[in-house]
Write an enzyme that holds these catalytic residues in place. Structure first.
Site, PDB file in Angstrom:
ATOM      1  N   GLY A 167       0.821  -1.202   0.000  1.00 40.18           N
ATOM      2  CA  GLY A 167       0.000   0.000   0.000  1.00 40.18           C
ATOM      3  C   GLY A 167       0.855   1.251   0.000  1.00 40.18           C
ATOM      4  O   GLY A 167       0.500   2.269   0.595  1.00 40.18           O
ATOM      5  N   ASP A 196      -3.051  -7.664  -5.173  1.00 40.54           N
ATOM      6  CA  ASP A 196      -4.002  -7.561  -4.074  1.00 40.54           C
ATOM      7  C   ASP A 196      -3.435  -8.384  -2.920  1.00 40.54           C
ATOM      8  O   ASP A 196      -3.222  -9.583  -3.062  1.00 40.54           O
ATOM      9  CB  ASP A 196      -5.353  -8.117  -4.527  1.00 40.54           C
ATOM     10  N   VAL A 197      -3.169  -7.743  -1.781  1.00 37.60           N
ATOM     11  CA  VAL A 197      -2.530  -8.471  -0.684  1.00 37.60           C
ATOM     12  C   VAL A 197      -3.407  -9.574  -0.115  1.00 37.60           C
ATOM     13  O   VAL A 197      -2.919 -10.439   0.622  1.00 37.60           O
ATOM     14  CB  VAL A 197      -2.077  -7.523   0.448  1.00 37.60           C
ATOM     15  N   ASN A 208       1.554  -2.247   5.337  1.00 36.07           N
ATOM     16  CA  ASN A 208       0.776  -1.021   5.493  1.00 36.07           C
ATOM     17  C   ASN A 208      -0.560  -1.045   4.766  1.00 36.07           C
ATOM     18  O   ASN A 208      -1.467  -0.290   5.132  1.00 36.07           O
ATOM     19  CB  ASN A 208       1.610   0.171   4.985  1.00 36.07           C
ATOM     20  N   TYR A 233     -13.066  -3.449  11.111  1.00 36.61           N
ATOM     21  CA  TYR A 233     -11.713  -2.895  11.144  1.00 36.61           C
ATOM     22  C   TYR A 233     -10.956  -3.251  12.418  1.00 36.61           C
ATOM     23  O   TYR A 233      -9.853  -3.802  12.368  1.00 36.61           O
ATOM     24  CB  TYR A 233     -11.817  -1.373  11.003  1.00 36.61           C
ATOM     25  N   ILE A 277      -4.570  10.267  11.797  1.00 34.46           N
ATOM     26  CA  ILE A 277      -3.509  10.813  10.961  1.00 34.46           C
ATOM     27  C   ILE A 277      -4.152  11.414   9.710  1.00 34.46           C
ATOM     28  O   ILE A 277      -5.012  10.789   9.085  1.00 34.46           O
ATOM     29  CB  ILE A 277      -2.507   9.719  10.541  1.00 34.46           C
TER      30      ILE A 277
END
Length: 259
Positions: free
Chosen positions: A17, A67-68, A94, A160, A193
């Protein structure tokens, strides 16, 4: 933790990413510290732009599109990038997606599977592929980007937060397993962030900026470079006795019970 390029010069890093946002900041930080950078990303155009930006800074950079959440694609891409870099000294997991809401009763199988595929399985697949390359050399660093949501729950984060909690535990397990072979594994848990992903969530009105700005002890959101500098430090020899740790970068938000 300024990027003086002394300790990391000549080493190779893969950043998943890595095309923009926090990943882009990590690529710049490690690149300016002397590392060659492999960008593993699903967005070909964004990865190409980051590669060009790094090369303008004098950084050697290469890209792989994958695509991870695809195990076979990860194995191919990590292997290809390691070969192009000449060595794989650092992996930064990441890659991520942001999913705030819906609540559990309205959560779809598709959203659930996609989130866990990227945020949890992707970390496992990339870590496994990198470890297989690092083990024969008996050296390496893996840094996983977790989140304060790994230990600070929030409504609407069912897709998440559990995945990020798993990342912290996978970090600790991998640190114990790989540490005797000279491979350190640590995590960084960012708070709020200012990235493109953050701004998108604000625009969708799923993050109340004023609430958090009045709650975070330092009274501001973080910058991607502030997380990237911690990642860089963990990759240096100065951090050689740090293994299995999760470093929080959140301005003190999680010191507040309601954070």
């Amino acid at each position: 933790m300024s990027a003086d390029g002394a300790e990391l010069s000549g080493r190779g890093a893969i950043v998943t990413g890595g095309s923009k946002g926090l990943g882009g900041a990590i690529c710049r930080e490690l690149g300016l510290a002397g590392m060659s950078i492999g960008i593993l990303d699903i967005d070909r155009a964004a990865a190409a732009r980051m590669k060009a930006e790094l090369e303008e800074l004098g950084v050697i950079a290469t890209i792989a599109i994958a695509d991870v959440s695809d195990s076979a694609a990860v194995n191919r891409s990590v292997g290809d990038l390691a070969s192009e870099l000449g060595a794989l000294d650092v992996l930064v997991n990441n890659a991520g997606i942001s999913r705030i809401g819906p609540f559990v009763n309205d959560l779809s199988d598709e959203d659930w599977e996609q989130s866990l595929g990227v945020l949890q399985s992707g970390v496992f697949y990339c870590t496994r592929a990198a470890a297989r390359i690092m083990l024969p050399r008996q050296a390496g660093n893996i840094v996983n980007i977790a989140s304060i949501r790994a230990f600070s729950p929030m409504p609407g984060r069912m897709m998440y937060a559990p995945a990020k909690a798993a990342v912290v535990m996978m970090t600790k397990i991998a640190a114990g397993e790989l540490g005797p072979s000279g491979i350190r594994v640590n995590a960084v848990a960012p708070g709020f962030i200012r990235t493109e992903m953050h701004e998108t969530d604000v625009a969708r009105a799923v993050i109340d900026e004023s609430h958090y700005l009045s709650t975070i002890p330092v009274r501001r959101f973080g910058a991607p470079a502030e997380v990237a500098s911690v990642v860089r430090f963990l990759c240096t020899d100065a951090a050689s006795y740090i293994n299995g740790a999760c470093i929080t970068v959140d301005g003190g938000l999680t010191t507040i019970p309601s954070g």
